[in-house]
Design a protein around this motif. Structure first.
Motif, PDB file in Angstrom:
ATOM      1  N   UNK A  43      50.598   1.202  15.929  1.00  0.00           N
ATOM      2  CA  UNK A  43      50.960  -0.045  15.253  1.00  0.00           C
ATOM      3  C   UNK A  43      49.748  -0.959  15.260  1.00  0.00           C
ATOM      4  N   UNK A  44      49.636  -1.775  14.215  1.00  0.00           N
ATOM      5  CA  UNK A  44      48.514  -2.707  14.110  1.00  0.00           C
ATOM      6  C   UNK A  44      48.993  -4.039  13.543  1.00  0.00           C
ATOM      7  N   UNK A  45      48.387  -5.108  14.048  1.00  0.00           N
ATOM      8  CA  UNK A  45      48.506  -6.426  13.448  1.00  0.00           C
ATOM      9  C   UNK A  45      47.095  -6.792  13.027  1.00  0.00           C
ATOM     10  N   UNK A  46      46.918  -7.009  11.735  1.00  0.00           N
ATOM     11  CA  UNK A  46      45.608  -7.341  11.184  1.00  0.00           C
ATOM     12  C   UNK A  46      45.610  -8.799  10.759  1.00  0.00           C
ATOM     13  N   UNK A  47      44.621  -9.557  11.239  1.00  0.00           N
ATOM     14  CA  UNK A  47      44.414 -10.940  10.815  1.00  0.00           C
ATOM     15  C   UNK A  47      43.305 -10.928   9.775  1.00  0.00           C
ATOM     16  N   UNK A  48      43.578 -11.543   8.645  1.00  0.00           N
ATOM     17  CA  UNK A  48      42.641 -11.501   7.529  1.00  0.00           C
ATOM     18  C   UNK A  48      42.452 -12.907   6.986  1.00  0.00           C
ATOM     19  N   UNK A  49      41.203 -13.349   6.971  1.00  0.00           N
ATOM     20  CA  UNK A  49      40.892 -14.676   6.449  1.00  0.00           C
ATOM     21  C   UNK A  49      39.825 -14.544   5.364  1.00  0.00           C
ATOM     22  N   UNK A  50      40.175 -15.017   4.177  1.00  0.00           N
ATOM     23  CA  UNK A  50      39.244 -14.988   3.050  1.00  0.00           C
ATOM     24  C   UNK A  50      38.524 -16.323   2.944  1.00  0.00           C
ATOM     25  N   UNK A  51      37.401 -16.321   2.254  1.00  0.00           N
ATOM     26  CA  UNK A  51      36.653 -17.562   2.056  1.00  0.00           C
ATOM     27  C   UNK A  51      37.398 -18.463   1.074  1.00  0.00           C
ATOM     28  N   UNK A  52      36.799 -19.610   0.788  1.00  0.00           N
ATOM     29  CA  UNK A  52      37.463 -20.605  -0.072  1.00  0.00           C
ATOM     30  C   UNK A  52      37.701 -20.106  -1.495  1.00  0.00           C
ATOM     31  N   UNK A  53      36.925 -19.118  -1.937  1.00  0.00           N
ATOM     32  CA  UNK A  53      37.132 -18.565  -3.281  1.00  0.00           C
ATOM     33  C   UNK A  53      38.250 -17.524  -3.296  1.00  0.00           C
ATOM     34  N   UNK A  54      38.644 -17.063  -2.118  1.00  0.00           N
ATOM     35  CA  UNK A  54      39.682 -16.041  -2.026  1.00  0.00           C
ATOM     36  C   UNK A  54      39.180 -14.648  -2.373  1.00  0.00           C
ATOM     37  N   UNK A  55      37.868 -14.470  -2.408  1.00  0.00           N
ATOM     38  CA  UNK A  55      37.290 -13.187  -2.817  1.00  0.00           C
ATOM     39  C   UNK A  55      36.540 -12.441  -1.722  1.00  0.00           C
ATOM     40  N   UNK A  56      36.124 -13.125  -0.674  1.00  0.00           N
ATOM     41  CA  UNK A  56      35.286 -12.511   0.349  1.00  0.00           C
ATOM     42  C   UNK A  56      35.949 -12.626   1.714  1.00  0.00           C
ATOM     43  N   UNK A  57      35.871 -11.560   2.499  1.00  0.00           N
ATOM     44  CA  UNK A  57      36.440 -11.581   3.844  1.00  0.00           C
ATOM     45  C   UNK A  57      35.530 -12.412   4.738  1.00  0.00           C
ATOM     46  N   UNK A  58      36.063 -13.543   5.151  1.00  0.00           N
ATOM     47  CA  UNK A  58      35.325 -14.471   5.998  1.00  0.00           C
ATOM     48  C   UNK A  58      35.479 -14.104   7.466  1.00  0.00           C
ATOM     49  N   UNK A  59      36.674 -13.656   7.841  1.00  0.00           N
ATOM     50  CA  UNK A  59      36.922 -13.259   9.224  1.00  0.00           C
ATOM     51  C   UNK A  59      38.028 -12.217   9.237  1.00  0.00           C
ATOM     52  N   UNK A  60      37.980 -11.349  10.232  1.00  0.00           N
ATOM     53  CA  UNK A  60      38.965 -10.275  10.344  1.00  0.00           C
ATOM     54  C   UNK A  60      39.072  -9.887  11.815  1.00  0.00           C
ATOM     55  N   UNK A  61      40.282  -9.591  12.236  1.00  0.00           N
ATOM     56  CA  UNK A  61      40.516  -9.165  13.614  1.00  0.00           C
ATOM     57  C   UNK A  61      41.788  -8.324  13.637  1.00  0.00           C
TER      58      UNK A  61
END
Length: 144
Positions: A43-61
């Motif tokens: 099982x996995x919980x993925x945290x995904x944060x995109x930049x202000x444009x919504x196009x680039x992965x700014x942070x991931x964990x």
């Protein structure tokens, strides 16, 4: 390099990512994706944060409960996709999926450490372990 040395390198890289996963944890305020593999219990919980444009992965964990392959794959994936656009990430996910299914004409060099998981193709029951994090990422990008 002899085959045994390649196998040793593969095992060392996979073991290191599994024992010391990169980008482990949760990101407060980020999009959360939960996914599991019912056949083995990963099982996995993925945290995904995109930049202000919504196009680039700014942070991931990620936080996971899974086997060595599942953990290593998630660690390798997070290293690889950080700072990449959605389009780039989806292309890499396709390359990774094809590689672990045994297709030999894929651009493995684009996958960084994740290319070490090519051997999973020899063990079809482990493909779902290797692709769990990637599937969570694709799901998260489609929801964003």
């Amino acid at each position: 390099m002899a085959l045994s040395k390649l196998e040793s390198l593969y095992m060392a890289v996979v073991a290191d990512h599994s024992k010391h996963p990169h980008h482990q944890g949760k990101i407060a305020g980020a999009h959360q994706v939960d996914l599991n593999n019912p056949t083995c219990g990963d099982a996995i919980n993925l945290s995904l944060q995109l930049d202000e444009t919504g196009e680039t992965i700014q942070d991931i964990a990620f936080v996971n409960a899974g086997c060595t392959i599942s953990t290593a794959s998630a660690s390798m994936m997070t290293d690889l996709v950080l700072g990449k656009t959605k389009t780039e990430v989806l292309e890499l996910a396709q390359v990774f999926s094809e590689m672990v299914q045994g297709k030999t004409d894929v651009r493995q060099k684009d996958l960084g450490d994740a290319a070490f998981l090519a051997g999973v193709a020899k063990f079809p029951q482990r493909v779902k372990c290797a692709t769990l994090a990637w599937n969570a990422l694709k799901k998260g990008l489609n929801e964003e």
